[in-house]
Design an enzyme around this catalytic site. Structure first.
Site, PDB file in Angstrom:
ATOM      1  N   THR A  12       0.850  -1.191   0.000  1.00  0.00           N
ATOM      2  CA  THR A  12       0.000   0.000   0.000  1.00  0.00           C
ATOM      3  C   THR A  12       0.885   1.240   0.000  1.00  0.00           C
ATOM      4  O   THR A  12       2.003   1.222   0.509  1.00  0.00           O
ATOM      5  CB  THR A  12      -0.946   0.023   1.211  1.00  0.00           C
ATOM      6  OG1 THR A  12      -0.197   0.228   2.418  1.00  0.00           O
ATOM      7  CG2 THR A  12      -1.750  -1.263   1.307  1.00  0.00           C
ATOM      8  N   GLY A  14       2.231   2.391  -2.601  1.00  0.00           N
ATOM      9  CA  GLY A  14       3.358   1.878  -3.381  1.00  0.00           C
ATOM     10  C   GLY A  14       3.673   2.645  -4.648  1.00  0.00           C
ATOM     11  O   GLY A  14       4.348   2.115  -5.531  1.00  0.00           O
ATOM     12  N   GLY A  17       8.214   6.996  -3.189  1.00  0.00           N
ATOM     13  CA  GLY A  17       9.041   6.848  -2.001  1.00  0.00           C
ATOM     14  C   GLY A  17       9.375   5.418  -1.625  1.00  0.00           C
ATOM     15  O   GLY A  17       9.738   4.591  -2.468  1.00  0.00           O
ATOM     16  N   ILE A  18       9.250   5.111  -0.342  1.00  0.00           N
ATOM     17  CA  ILE A  18       9.591   3.786   0.179  1.00  0.00           C
ATOM     18  C   ILE A  18       8.752   2.705  -0.488  1.00  0.00           C
ATOM     19  O   ILE A  18       9.254   1.639  -0.850  1.00  0.00           O
ATOM     20  CB  ILE A  18       9.392   3.758   1.710  1.00  0.00           C
ATOM     21  CG1 ILE A  18      10.456   4.619   2.403  1.00  0.00           C
ATOM     22  CG2 ILE A  18       9.449   2.331   2.239  1.00  0.00           C
ATOM     23  CD1 ILE A  18      10.199   4.831   3.883  1.00  0.00           C
ATOM     24  N   SER A 137       7.270   4.061  12.660  1.00  0.00           N
ATOM     25  CA  SER A 137       8.120   5.252  12.623  1.00  0.00           C
ATOM     26  C   SER A 137       8.883   5.359  13.919  1.00  0.00           C
ATOM     27  O   SER A 137       8.357   5.052  14.998  1.00  0.00           O
ATOM     28  CB  SER A 137       7.293   6.516  12.421  1.00  0.00           C
ATOM     29  OG  SER A 137       8.108   7.676  12.553  1.00  0.00           O
ATOM     30  N   TYR A 150       0.932  12.394  14.917  1.00  0.00           N
ATOM     31  CA  TYR A 150       1.617  11.440  14.045  1.00  0.00           C
ATOM     32  C   TYR A 150       2.298  10.357  14.868  1.00  0.00           C
ATOM     33  O   TYR A 150       2.150   9.156  14.603  1.00  0.00           O
ATOM     34  CB  TYR A 150       2.642  12.166  13.173  1.00  0.00           C
ATOM     35  CG  TYR A 150       3.531  11.259  12.369  1.00  0.00           C
ATOM     36  CD1 TYR A 150       3.013  10.450  11.354  1.00  0.00           C
ATOM     37  CD2 TYR A 150       4.906  11.196  12.613  1.00  0.00           C
ATOM     38  CE1 TYR A 150       3.832   9.616  10.614  1.00  0.00           C
ATOM     39  CE2 TYR A 150       5.733  10.367  11.871  1.00  0.00           C
ATOM     40  CZ  TYR A 150       5.189   9.581  10.878  1.00  0.00           C
ATOM     41  OH  TYR A 150       6.008   8.751  10.152  1.00  0.00           O
TER      42      TYR A 150
END
Length: 249
Positions: A12, A14, A17-18, A137, A150
């Site tokens: 997801t 996708g 970035g990462i 994170s 966050y």
């Protein structure tokens, strides 16, 4: 490079970035891959970058109905799923007094509620064995100013990874979490800062990283490949921190 040969994977978020880099590496390792996003421009860019064999789907990571619809599309396309990287997320950094209920709900919808209901929707089509990887994170572990909502959402997601690992392992599904530190991705450009503010933020963050640099998306993607592969079959309920030593200070 055949560690994921024969595996069917969902990533997801996708399309940039990462997530996009992880999709590239999954494909290079032999996986069949589906990626999701919401931005029409990055969806098209992902189609071009990943090639015709990748499935690129529009799906809102914070919408419960979209999670059920996504599971249905994947069942039609793949039958079963061997690996899931729940990477889609949102980061808003602002002081406590600037938050309102709408912003809070948006963050938790995308970062917590969506992932929970996606796992629920996917459970009937997960293979045995299968791997679920959550993108947490380092902010969940450090008291960075302006990151309250966050960080709280990512702490909830990390906790979810631990509890789901215990609940799903009897079905052959292992759940693990990757918690990146600062990574060079387009995410920072979405925070609403001016270029000068972004430079100030980046400089401040850089001073907190013992490795002396931001991470690369490929360094997170390689960890996701490991957790999706059969090399990690005894890794259950773990959190892999990739932060250049930031959390050690």
């Amino acid at each position: 490079m055949t560690r994921l040969t024969g595996k069917r994977a969902l990533i997801t978020g996708g399309t940039s970035g990462i997530g996009l880099e992880t999709a590239r590496q999954f494909i290079a390792e032999g996986a069949r891959v589906a990626v999701t996003g919401t931005n029409p421009a990055t969806l098209e860019e992902a189609r071009l970058a990943l090639g015709p064999d990748a499935i690129v789907l529009r799906s809102n990571a914070g919408d419960v109905a979209d999670q059920k619809a996504l599971a249905g599309k994947l069942k039609d396309a793949f039958g079963q799923i061997d690996a899931v990287f729940i990477n889609a997320g949102v980061a808003e950094l602002k002081p406590l007094e600037a938050w309102d209920e709408e912003g809070f709900d948006r963050t938790f919808d995308i970062n917590v509620k969506g992932p929970l209901f996606l796992v629920q929707a996917l459970t009937p089509i997960l293979a045995n064995p299968a791997s679920i990887i959550l993108n947490g994170s380092i902010n969940a572990h450090i008291g960075m100013a302006n990151s309250s909502v966050y960080a709280a959402s990512k702490a909830a997601l990390i906790s979810l990874g631990k509890t789901l690992s215990g609940e799903l392992i009897s079905r052959g599904v292992r759940v693990n979490t990757i918690s990146p530190g600062p990574i060079q991705t387009p995410l920072y450009g979405k925070l609403g800062f001016t270029e000068a503010q972004l430079q100030d933020v980046a400089g401040s963050i850089l001073g907190q990283i013992p490795a002396g640099r931001f991470g690369a998306p490929s360094e997170v993607a390689k960890a996701a490949v490991f957790l999706a592969s059969d090399e990690s079959t005894f890794t259950v309920g773990a959190e892999l921190v990739i932060d250049g030593g930031m959390s050690t200070l």
